[in-house]
Design a protein around this motif. Structure first.
Motif, PDB file in Angstrom:
ATOM      1  N   GLU A  55      25.985 -13.224 -15.695  1.00  0.00           N
ATOM      2  CA  GLU A  55      24.830 -14.088 -15.947  1.00  0.00           C
ATOM      3  C   GLU A  55      24.690 -14.492 -17.409  1.00  0.00           C
ATOM      4  O   GLU A  55      24.133 -15.533 -17.725  1.00  0.00           O
ATOM      5  N   GLY A  83      29.383 -20.007 -21.533  1.00  0.00           N
ATOM      6  CA  GLY A  83      28.195 -20.774 -21.865  1.00  0.00           C
ATOM      7  C   GLY A  83      27.066 -19.790 -22.077  1.00  0.00           C
ATOM      8  O   GLY A  83      27.208 -18.817 -22.804  1.00  0.00           O
ATOM      9  N   GLY A  84      25.973 -20.032 -21.383  1.00  0.00           N
ATOM     10  CA  GLY A  84      24.846 -19.117 -21.491  1.00  0.00           C
ATOM     11  C   GLY A  84      24.133 -19.021 -20.161  1.00  0.00           C
ATOM     12  O   GLY A  84      24.695 -19.332 -19.105  1.00  0.00           O
ATOM     13  N   LEU A  85      22.873 -18.596 -20.223  1.00  0.00           N
ATOM     14  CA  LEU A  85      22.100 -18.402 -18.993  1.00  0.00           C
ATOM     15  C   LEU A  85      21.851 -19.713 -18.269  1.00  0.00           C
ATOM     16  O   LEU A  85      21.846 -19.755 -17.040  1.00  0.00           O
ATOM     17  N   VAL A  86      21.627 -20.781 -19.011  1.00  0.00           N
ATOM     18  CA  VAL A  86      21.358 -22.059 -18.337  1.00  0.00           C
ATOM     19  C   VAL A  86      22.586 -22.503 -17.539  1.00  0.00           C
ATOM     20  O   VAL A  86      22.463 -23.029 -16.435  1.00  0.00           O
ATOM     21  N   MET A  89      23.057 -19.117 -14.653  1.00  0.00           N
ATOM     22  CA  MET A  89      21.907 -18.972 -13.748  1.00  0.00           C
ATOM     23  C   MET A  89      21.396 -20.333 -13.288  1.00  0.00           C
ATOM     24  O   MET A  89      20.886 -20.468 -12.182  1.00  0.00           O
ATOM     25  N   GLY A  90      21.502 -21.316 -14.123  1.00  0.00           N
ATOM     26  CA  GLY A  90      21.014 -22.647 -13.782  1.00  0.00           C
ATOM     27  C   GLY A  90      22.038 -23.478 -13.036  1.00  0.00           C
ATOM     28  O   GLY A  90      21.910 -23.731 -11.841  1.00  0.00           O
TER      29      GLY A  90
END
Lengths: 266, 311
Positions: A55, A83-86, A89-90
């Protein structure tokens, strides 16, 4: 008939049970410990096309040591994408691309709801736990979730004190009512005693198989709700030689999985 | 007016009591130099946020700097539950902080909404769970449920977050504040861009030309940045990709120390109040644990294939 070495420990059996739930080419969101091991056993046996993500933002990591957290530095070098959470998770999870997610919790109930927020009254908790993190969105939006739990009457409960992460919430139709993805939800609960599956009508967890050193009676006794037993209930298949080989020779040569014995997974 | 300054100057100038702070990091790149400075300067009544908080947030809470925490999760990772956080919630020590609870999907999207100038953002998680029932300081504005105007399905709307200030730690930045980051991102990019202004802490200050050799790595543009601080090993005991590893034994030491109020205070006295700045902190680390252990944290260099932006 596959060869079954008999020197396995319970966490290894549980990791293998998790691996068997993963299909080839599944996109799997993992944490550390069991989830990572299960998903990787699957990759090294029947599901070479399965791909993992964390995540924190990592896709298809190639860690040179077992990751100790979803933000572990060893997940960076060699990953296919960071990348990151966006992104994870997104774009991937909320976007509908994640097939399998793993969940665990301090309390798990018969509908597969999970509490990682607070034990006791939320406003005056006996024990304040970390909170949702990624668990709620994974439980809400992954197509299938696999729950890892300790099988005792403290962890398992008729109803969790606080629903942090949705299983089937309060029963049939609840996920649909809240607009969660069609067909999603907990698929299986893997404990140190048994494999429970969820009834498609009542949405309650029932006993599918009991681990080799236990029995239907013992599992029923350790389960605080009236546990239904499958007509074809059977002993859980022990780890196969190829699964154990992947685990010990490739994934976990230092057998860090043993720490789960100390945490009660025996 | 130069933006390059010490962390003490940056915190003094740009962190005010009562501010709403986004603090970047995800085990990687927690801005610990600034965290310690906020504690040293005894800032109070802060509202703090990021997804997956850890020991840095625990320290701020234990030090009494925090009034409110917009949270998704907080733990000491490998070392279990966050001790100061638990003491605050369970026993009111040093005081009970207020918590608004979200998730690692909803909170990053709320920061994204803030960064994009959107008033709110639809999120698909949280529904049906007790996270809907608990509302703290945001009250009814924690979220709203609507029927989608497009297909009538239930949709949760979460408000955009616009922190007063973001503090992030990255690998490198130039003197104007163009901040370059690589590796696990967490919600750093969105949190930084949601904020009204940004303090960039970095491992090294580089030239504008260096930034221009790989501009795709820039996550915050200079015009948002009010201060640039160069802090080598600035996220220790967390890590910065390409610079140093997580310090697990220090993490264990913090866990043991923070088990008790007295232990936590002794930890602060030694590692925060006992040193003036990060340089002294690192010197103290070397004196305490030896240069060999300090060197072991350092990353091996493994440069990638250099990219070209030529045409």
């Amino acid at each position: 008939m596959a060869d079954h070495p008999n020197d396995y420990i319970k966490p290894e059996l549980m990791a293998c049970c998790g691996a068997r739930e993963i299909r080839d080419n599944d996109v799997v969101i993992v944490g550390t410990g069991f989830p990572a091991m299960s998903a990787n056993i699957a990759r090294h046996t029947h599901a070479p096309g399965a791909r993992l993500m964390q995540e924190s933002g990592v896709y298809d990591a190639q860690p040179a040591r077992p990751a100790l957290s979803v933000g572990d530095p060893c997940l960076n070098p060699g990953a296919a994408m960071i990348g990151g959470l966006v992104e994870v998770m997104g774009m991937f999870l909320q976007g509908g691309w994640v097939d399998v997610g793993f969940l665990a919790g301090s309390q798990v109930d018969k509908f597969g709801n999970i509490n990682t927020t607070a034990i006791g009254d939320y406003n005056a908790p006996k024990s304040r736990l970390p909170g949702s993190g990624g668990a709620n969105p994974i439980g809400a939006l992954a197509k299938r979730t696999l729950i890892i739990a300790l099988h005792n009457t403290r962890t398992l409960t008729e109803r969790v004190d606080f629903i942090t992460t949705p299983g089937y919430i309060d029963g049939p139709g609840a996920r649909e009512k809240w607009g969660l993805p069609a067909g999603s939800g907990p698929q299986v609960m893997i404990t140190n005693k048994a494999v429970l599956r969820f009834d498609t009508n009542t949405r309650e967890a029932y006993l599918e198989s009991y681990h080799p050193d236990t029995s239907v009676d013992e599992v029923v006794k350790l389960t605080p709700w009236k546990l239904n037993v499958a007509d074809d209930v059977h002993e859980t298949e022990p780890p196969r030689a190829d699964e154990i080989r992947a685990l010990r020779e490739v994934l976990d040569p230092h057998r860090m999985i043993r720490i789960y014995e100390k945490r009660g997974y025996v | 007016m130069g933006k390059v300054m010490t962390t003490a100057e940056a915190v003094q100038q740009f962190v005010s009591d009562g501010d709403f702070l986004f603090i970047g990091g995800y085990i990687c790149r927690p801005p610990f130099a600034a965290i310690h400075e906020i504690i040293r300067q005894k800032k109070r009544d802060l509202t703090i946020t990021r997804s997956n908080a850890a020991d840095d947030f625990d320290m701020l809470i234990g030090s009494g700097c925090v009034k409110r925490f917009i949270s998704t999760f907080i733990s000491l990772g490998l070392y279990g539950l966050a001790r100061c956080y638990r003491r605050s919630i369970e026993k009111g020590i040093p005081h009970r902080i207020e918590i608004e609870e979200y998730t690692n999907l909803s909170l990053p999207l709320m920061l994204m909404a803030g960064a994009l100038g959107m008033p709110f953002v639809p999120v698909k998680d949280m529904v049906g769970t007790d996270l809907m029932k608990v509302k703290a300081f945001m009250g009814e504005n924690k979220y709203r449920m609507i029927d989608s105007p497009f297909d009538g399905s239930p949709v949760m709307l979460a408000p955009a977050l616009k922190p007063d200030l973001a503090i992030i730690h990255v690998q490198q930045a130039d003197e104007e504040g163009n901040a370059q980051m690589w590796g696990i991102g967490g919600d750093c990019r969105w949190g930084a861009n949601a904020a009204k202004r940004v303090i960039v802490s970095c491992e090294r200050i580089v030239s504008r030309d260096t930034v221009g050799k790989d501009p795709s790595r820039t996550i915050v543009p200079s015009f948002k940045v009010v201060a640039v601080t160069e802090e080598p090993y600035g996220s220790h005991p967390g890590y910065t990709p390409g610079f140093y590893d997580v310090d697990l034994s220090y993490g264990n030491m913090y866990k043991e120390a923070s088990n008790t109020v007295e232990g936590f205070q002794a930890f602060l006295d030694e590692w925060v109040f006992g040193v003036k700045n990060r340089e002294e902190y690192i010197q103290h680390y070397i004196q305490r644990f030896g240069y060999a252990q300090f060197k072991r944290l350092g990353a091996k260099f493994d440069y990638g294939y250099p990219v070209s932006y030529a045409y």
